[in-house]
Design a protein around this motif. Structure first.
Motif, short mmCIF file in Angstrom:
data_model
loop_
_atom_site.label_atom_id
_atom_site.label_comp_id
_atom_site.label_asym_id
_atom_site.label_seq_id
_atom_site.Cartn_x
_atom_site.Cartn_y
_atom_site.Cartn_z
N ASN A 38 -11.21 4.17 -7.10
CA ASN A 38 -10.10 3.24 -6.90
C ASN A 38 -10.55 2.18 -5.90
N PRO A 39 -10.59 0.91 -6.32
CA PRO A 39 -11.07 -0.13 -5.40
C PRO A 39 -10.07 -0.49 -4.31
N ASN A 40 -8.84 0.04 -4.38
CA ASN A 40 -7.80 -0.33 -3.42
C ASN A 40 -7.99 0.46 -2.13
N ALA B 11 -3.59 3.64 3.87
CA ALA B 11 -2.17 3.96 4.04
C ALA B 11 -1.94 5.47 3.94
N GLY B 12 -2.63 6.11 3.02
CA GLY B 12 -2.52 7.57 2.91
C GLY B 12 -3.02 8.28 4.14
N ASN C 91 0.83 -1.21 0.00
CA ASN C 91 0.00 0.00 0.00
C ASN C 91 0.87 1.26 0.00
N PHE C 92 1.90 1.27 0.84
CA PHE C 92 2.79 2.44 0.90
C PHE C 92 3.64 2.55 -0.36
N LYS C 93 4.04 1.40 -0.90
CA LYS C 93 4.83 1.41 -2.13
C LYS C 93 4.03 2.01 -3.28
N GLU C 94 2.76 1.61 -3.38
CA GLU C 94 1.89 2.14 -4.43
C GLU C 94 1.60 3.62 -4.22
#
Length: 271
Positions: free
Chosen positions: A232-234, A240-241, A53-56
């Protein structure tokens, strides 16, 4: 007495745990995949720490720029605001000038006016200055605060006038008395005001949303909000944001909590 202390401490601890549960849930969910967040019954801890999540967030969004914008706007606004508030508070507490009581009453009255009531004329002023989508649009309107001046007023008022008079007899100028003598004594109040202002500016979502037009000028709060609004389905990315936006405030309070607690109580004295 010991039994009473045990009961009161238990009650306080219980409410503290309850108040921290949303924060705990936010942080733990930021390390879960979207499917794990949605699973029922929910898991208390992530099955495995998931950093995707943080990487994305950092790969797909200008999150580093958002963080810089938030820190720059919050720190600059807070530092300048504290300087202005301390100067005004010292003038009202220790100096004598015509109309002092009237100006102070107007200052107190301004605290009762919510910012939302004058946000339209303030927005028109920013447009007239052609400041939209700039740092100064986010910083300048938040510099002069009646609350900051009123808060520090009690600290300067509590300082004995004999100290100032002794310094003047020794040849100290008014600026030297203010910067070298009064400010160090009022340091607890200044520290508390710094934290309060920093948190307020950091979370000033509405004004930052109106001023930031480009994606690069977003702060962390408005940038994270744009993720919430995006299709965004994520959900893990959005969580994370939100966790990233909350983390700096937690760190600031932990580092400066002794100044905050001392400053909030030190000025509460009778004149």
């Amino acid at each position: 007495m010991e039994k009473f202390d045990l009961i009161s401490n238990t009650i306080v601890l219980t409410f503290a745990i309850i108040s921290l549960l949303p924060l705990y849930w936010l942080v733990t969910n930021s390390f879960k995949t979207s499917s794990e967040i949605y699973q029922m019954p929910p898991s208390i801890l992530p099955a495995k720490l998931y950093w995707g999540n943080f990487k994305e967030l950092f790969d797909g969004q200008p999150a580093v720029r958002w963080m810089f914008n938030s820190f720059f706007v919050s720190f600059t606004t807070t530092a300048l605001s504290v300087i202005l508030s301390a100067s005004a508070a010292y003038a009202f507490a220790k100096l004598h000038f015509k109309g002092k009581k009237i100006f102070f009453m107007l200052l107190i009255a301004s605290i009762m006016i919510p910012k939302e009531t004058f946000i339209v004329p303030l927005f028109k002023i920013i447009v007239a200055f052609n400041w939209i989508d700039t740092y100064q649009a986010m910083i300048v309107p938040n510099l002069a605060t009646g609350f900051g001046t009123f808060m520090l007023y009690s600290f300067f008022k509590a300082i004995p006038d004999s100290l100032r008079e002794s310094a003047k007899l020794d040849g100290a100028s008014e600026w030297m008395i203010f910067s070298k003598l009064m400010l160090p004594i009022a340091k607890p109040g200044i520290g508390a005001l710094f934290i309060l202002n920093f948190v307020t500016v950091w979370n000033d979502y509405l004004w930052q949303l109106l001023m930031a037009r480009s994606k690069e000028m977003n702060t962390l709060t408005t940038g994270v909000a744009s993720l919430q609004q995006a299709i965004n389905p994520n959900i893990g990315l959005k969580v994370a944001g939100a966790a990233l936006a909350a983390l700096p405030m937690i760190i600031v309070f932990i580092l400066f909590q002794k100044y905050f607690t001392k400053g909030m109580t030190a000025g509460a004295v009778k004149e």
